[in-house]
Design a protein around this motif. Structure first.
Motif, PDB file in Angstrom:
ATOM      1  N   ASP A 158       0.897  -1.135  -0.023  1.00  0.00           N
ATOM      2  CA  ASP A 158      -0.064  -0.158   0.029  1.00  0.00           C
ATOM      3  C   ASP A 158       0.770   1.377  -0.033  1.00  0.00           C
ATOM      4  O   ASP A 158       0.421   2.375  -0.597  1.00  0.00           O
ATOM      5  CB  ASP A 158      -0.906  -0.008   1.202  1.00  0.00           C
ATOM      6  CG  ASP A 158      -2.084  -1.004   1.188  1.00  0.00           C
ATOM      7  OD1 ASP A 158      -2.381  -1.543  -0.015  1.00  0.00           O
ATOM      8  OD2 ASP A 158      -2.521  -1.517   2.233  1.00  0.00           O
ATOM      9  N   LYS A 159       1.992   1.274   0.819  1.00  0.00           N
ATOM     10  CA  LYS A 159       2.827   2.368   0.660  1.00  0.00           C
ATOM     11  C   LYS A 159       3.475   2.492  -0.701  1.00  0.00           C
ATOM     12  O   LYS A 159       3.732   3.676  -1.134  1.00  0.00           O
ATOM     13  CB  LYS A 159       3.839   2.102   1.768  1.00  0.00           C
ATOM     14  CG  LYS A 159       3.407   2.318   3.332  1.00  0.00           C
ATOM     15  CD  LYS A 159       4.666   2.254   4.192  1.00  0.00           C
ATOM     16  CE  LYS A 159       3.872   2.291   5.579  1.00  0.00           C
ATOM     17  NZ  LYS A 159       5.111   2.109   6.781  1.00  0.00           N
ATOM     18  N   SER A 160       3.794   1.273  -1.356  1.00  0.00           N
ATOM     19  CA  SER A 160       4.419   1.538  -2.626  1.00  0.00           C
ATOM     20  C   SER A 160       3.509   2.353  -3.668  1.00  0.00           C
ATOM     21  O   SER A 160       3.756   2.936  -4.258  1.00  0.00           O
ATOM     22  CB  SER A 160       4.852   0.226  -3.265  1.00  0.00           C
ATOM     23  OG  SER A 160       6.176  -0.241  -2.623  1.00  0.00           O
ATOM     24  N   LEU A 161       2.224   1.834  -3.317  1.00  0.00           N
ATOM     25  CA  LEU A 161       1.396   2.236  -4.549  1.00  0.00           C
ATOM     26  C   LEU A 161       0.941   3.735  -4.200  1.00  0.00           C
ATOM     27  O   LEU A 161       0.768   4.585  -5.128  1.00  0.00           O
ATOM     28  CB  LEU A 161       0.096   1.428  -4.221  1.00  0.00           C
ATOM     29  CG  LEU A 161       0.203  -0.083  -4.794  1.00  0.00           C
ATOM     30  CD1 LEU A 161      -1.285  -0.945  -4.664  1.00  0.00           C
ATOM     31  CD2 LEU A 161       0.612  -0.229  -6.199  1.00  0.00           C
ATOM     32  N   LYS A 162       1.131   4.184  -3.056  1.00  0.00           N
ATOM     33  CA  LYS A 162       0.644   5.473  -2.759  1.00  0.00           C
ATOM     34  C   LYS A 162       1.790   6.488  -3.125  1.00  0.00           C
ATOM     35  O   LYS A 162       1.618   7.343  -3.829  1.00  0.00           O
ATOM     36  CB  LYS A 162       0.567   5.536  -0.959  1.00  0.00           C
ATOM     37  CG  LYS A 162       0.137   7.127  -0.627  1.00  0.00           C
ATOM     38  CD  LYS A 162      -0.166   6.993   0.866  1.00  0.00           C
ATOM     39  CE  LYS A 162      -0.792   8.633   1.135  1.00  0.00           C
ATOM     40  NZ  LYS A 162      -1.061   8.661   2.651  1.00  0.00           N
ATOM     41  N   LYS A 163       3.051   6.052  -2.930  1.00  0.00           N
ATOM     42  CA  LYS A 163       4.163   6.782  -3.469  1.00  0.00           C
ATOM     43  C   LYS A 163       4.200   6.832  -4.943  1.00  0.00           C
ATOM     44  O   LYS A 163       4.402   7.913  -5.656  1.00  0.00           O
ATOM     45  CB  LYS A 163       5.444   6.140  -2.884  1.00  0.00           C
ATOM     46  CG  LYS A 163       5.823   6.189  -1.424  1.00  0.00           C
ATOM     47  CD  LYS A 163       6.934   5.834  -0.833  1.00  0.00           C
ATOM     48  CE  LYS A 163       7.171   6.147   0.399  1.00  0.00           C
ATOM     49  NZ  LYS A 163       8.654   5.567   0.867  1.00  0.00           N
ATOM     50  N   LEU A 164       3.872   5.831  -5.602  1.00  0.00           N
ATOM     51  CA  LEU A 164       3.973   5.841  -7.076  1.00  0.00           C
ATOM     52  C   LEU A 164       2.878   6.716  -7.557  1.00  0.00           C
ATOM     53  O   LEU A 164       2.968   7.477  -8.678  1.00  0.00           O
ATOM     54  CB  LEU A 164       3.582   4.190  -7.672  1.00  0.00           C
ATOM     55  CG  LEU A 164       4.650   3.367  -7.556  1.00  0.00           C
ATOM     56  CD1 LEU A 164       4.339   1.957  -7.982  1.00  0.00           C
ATOM     57  CD2 LEU A 164       5.765   3.762  -8.632  1.00  0.00           C
ATOM     58  N   GLU A 165       1.789   6.903  -6.844  1.00  0.00           N
ATOM     59  CA  GLU A 165       0.702   7.969  -7.422  1.00  0.00           C
ATOM     60  C   GLU A 165       1.346   9.474  -7.440  1.00  0.00           C
ATOM     61  O   GLU A 165       0.833  10.091  -8.181  1.00  0.00           O
ATOM     62  CB  GLU A 165      -0.292   7.972  -6.391  1.00  0.00           C
ATOM     63  CG  GLU A 165      -1.671   8.771  -6.582  1.00  0.00           C
ATOM     64  CD  GLU A 165      -2.372   8.088  -7.992  1.00  0.00           C
ATOM     65  OE1 GLU A 165      -2.388   6.926  -8.089  1.00  0.00           O
ATOM     66  OE2 GLU A 165      -3.038   8.627  -8.875  1.00  0.00           O
TER      67      GLU A 165
END
Length: 445
Positions: free
Chosen positions: A40-47
């Protein structure tokens, strides 16, 4: 710089009558800042990169309209997913794949590239997880591409990686297997898929451009009617210079609007299934009645050398693959010659010795088994590490017999199923491990 009326007319003809276009403008962007052990943290940063990609998409459209030049595809390349999967679980790779695919679709990006891994000499947890999830990731996406670098002149060739890769592509429909390749010596700045990724040593974000232009080269030869091989070489070189300058103009303009670096013009002549946009047709215009005939290798060597010299004169930003592509399905004439029997696998391997393509977009019949495909890929990657060249294999396993074809449409064209030699190679392909680097490695220090 001043241009003569003749030069302006010539460029007009290139754009309007000879299919000169920009094959792709690629935003290459570092995404390693988003690596986390929590998906979830990775996806949030990719946003965080979404707005940048949205801006890129609009800028490319504006630059194409400003200069009246057709830009065929807009692409984004990200850091290899291998680095995410060093710390994430295997199944998280599939979620990352879907997320990137949705981001590409949302921003009208044709391809997003980087579901990739490096396994030249062995596996890390991340590279093995990329291979294990390659099928599900590509089967559940439409715009995602990826590659596995399984060989390099520095490290040798990982035959185990080739075997797993072949297992994976045999599980894919053609629409998925056409979006992945296995490579040797892959460069960090390729704007072409599936090899594109944001490689090590690149800046935070940059623009890479791929030009097209087979129709321009062919028309230049036909107009000039050269009498000697030196004249033929010079005609190609001059045309390549103009094509490359156009690519550099577009790349620099997009980069300036984005406020980032412009890094690379890939000099590769990229064909398309459209009539008149064929590398094979250039070879035939040079005097080989049917590509695959004796002399084809010499003709391609002349073409490649002239393109590289002309391109090198036009820009200091040469990079990527910088070759002449000889994909079978994406080149209408190459596809026809394959069906006619003039081009077979050994023709493609021989031609690959003077260009940086390899076995590209060729169908194989699943009925001929995996061992022969493993042997074929090891042939082309061995050539790559022995000659210290960028080469790869993009092979499409199909449930059809040799000699048949399927039409994927668009840039992918007509996939011809070529016959593999009916020779048992299973003893050779049963060996495990890796092929050590060759003596070519010693020349590098």
């Amino acid at each position: 710089m001043k241009y003569s009326a003749e030069e302006i007319i010539e460029v007009y003809q290139m754009l309007n009558e000879e299919d000169l276009d920009i094959r792709s403008v690629t935003l290459s962007i570092n995404t390693l800042f988003a690596v986390s052990a929590d998906l979830d943290k990775s996806l949030k940063k990719l946003e965080e990169i979404n707005n940048f990609i949205e801006k890129f998409s609009k800028v490319v459209d504006e630059v194409g309209s400003k200069y009246g030049i057709r830009i065929v595809t807009k692409r984004v390349s990200v850091s290899p997913i291998q680095f995410f999967l060093e710390v994430l679980d295997e199944k998280d790779g599939i979620e990352l794949a879907k997320y990137l695919d949705r981001m590409a679709e949302r921003n009208n990006i044709d391809y997003i590239s980087g579901y990739s891994a490096f396994a030249d000499k062995g596996f890390t947890r991340g590279s093995l997880r990329v291979l294990k999830t390659l099928t599900e990731s590509l089967n559940n996406t439409k715009r995602l591409t990826g590659m596995v670098n399984a060989a390099s002149t520095m490290s040798g060739m990982n035959i185990d990686a080739i075997k797993i890769f072949v297992d994976r592509i045999f599980e894919m429909p053609p629409e998925s297997s056409s979006r992945t390749a296995i490579m040797s010596n892959v460069p960090p700045d390729s704007p072409f898929v599936p090899s594109a990724h944001h490689g090590l040593g690149m800046p935070e974000a940059t623009i890479n451009v791929a030009v097209s232009g087979p129709g321009v080269i062919k028309a230049s030869i036909e107009r000039s009617k050269p009498k000697t091989l030196q004249e033929l070489h010079d005609i190609i070189k001059r045309a390549a210079f103009k094509i490359t300058r156009l690519g550099e103009l577009i790349g620099k303009t997009v980069a300036e609007s984005m406020g980032i670096n412009f890094t690379t013009v890939d000099l590769s002549l990229a064909p398309s299934p459209k009539v008149g946009d064929s590398v094979a047709e250039i070879i035939e215009t040079m005097g080989i009645e049917k590509i695959g005939g004796h002399g084809s290798l010499a003709a391609l060597a002349i073409l490649m050398d002239a393109v590289k010299k002309g391109g090198a004169m036009a820009t200091s930003s040469v990079g990527g693959l910088s070759s002449a592509f000889i994909p079978v399905s994406e080149d209408a004439v190459m596809s026809e010659r394959s069906l006619e029997g003039y081009v077979d696998f050994y023709t493609l391997i021989a031609l690959s010795s003077v260009c940086n393509s390899g076995i590209d977009m060729v169908g194989v019949s699943k009925s001929q088994g995996k061992d022969k495909v493993i042997g074929l890929i090891s042939d082309i990657l061995a050539l790559g590490i022995s000659l210290n060249k960028i080469l790869g294999a993009r092979i499409i396993p199909i449930d059809s017999p040799p000699g048949s074809y399927i039409d994927l449409g668009g840039l992918l064209g007509k996939i011809v199923v070529m016959k593999l030699k009916d020779v048992d190679v299973s003893k050779f392909t049963s060996y495990k491990g890796f092929i050590p680097s060759t003596v070519k490695r010693l020349e590098l220090g």
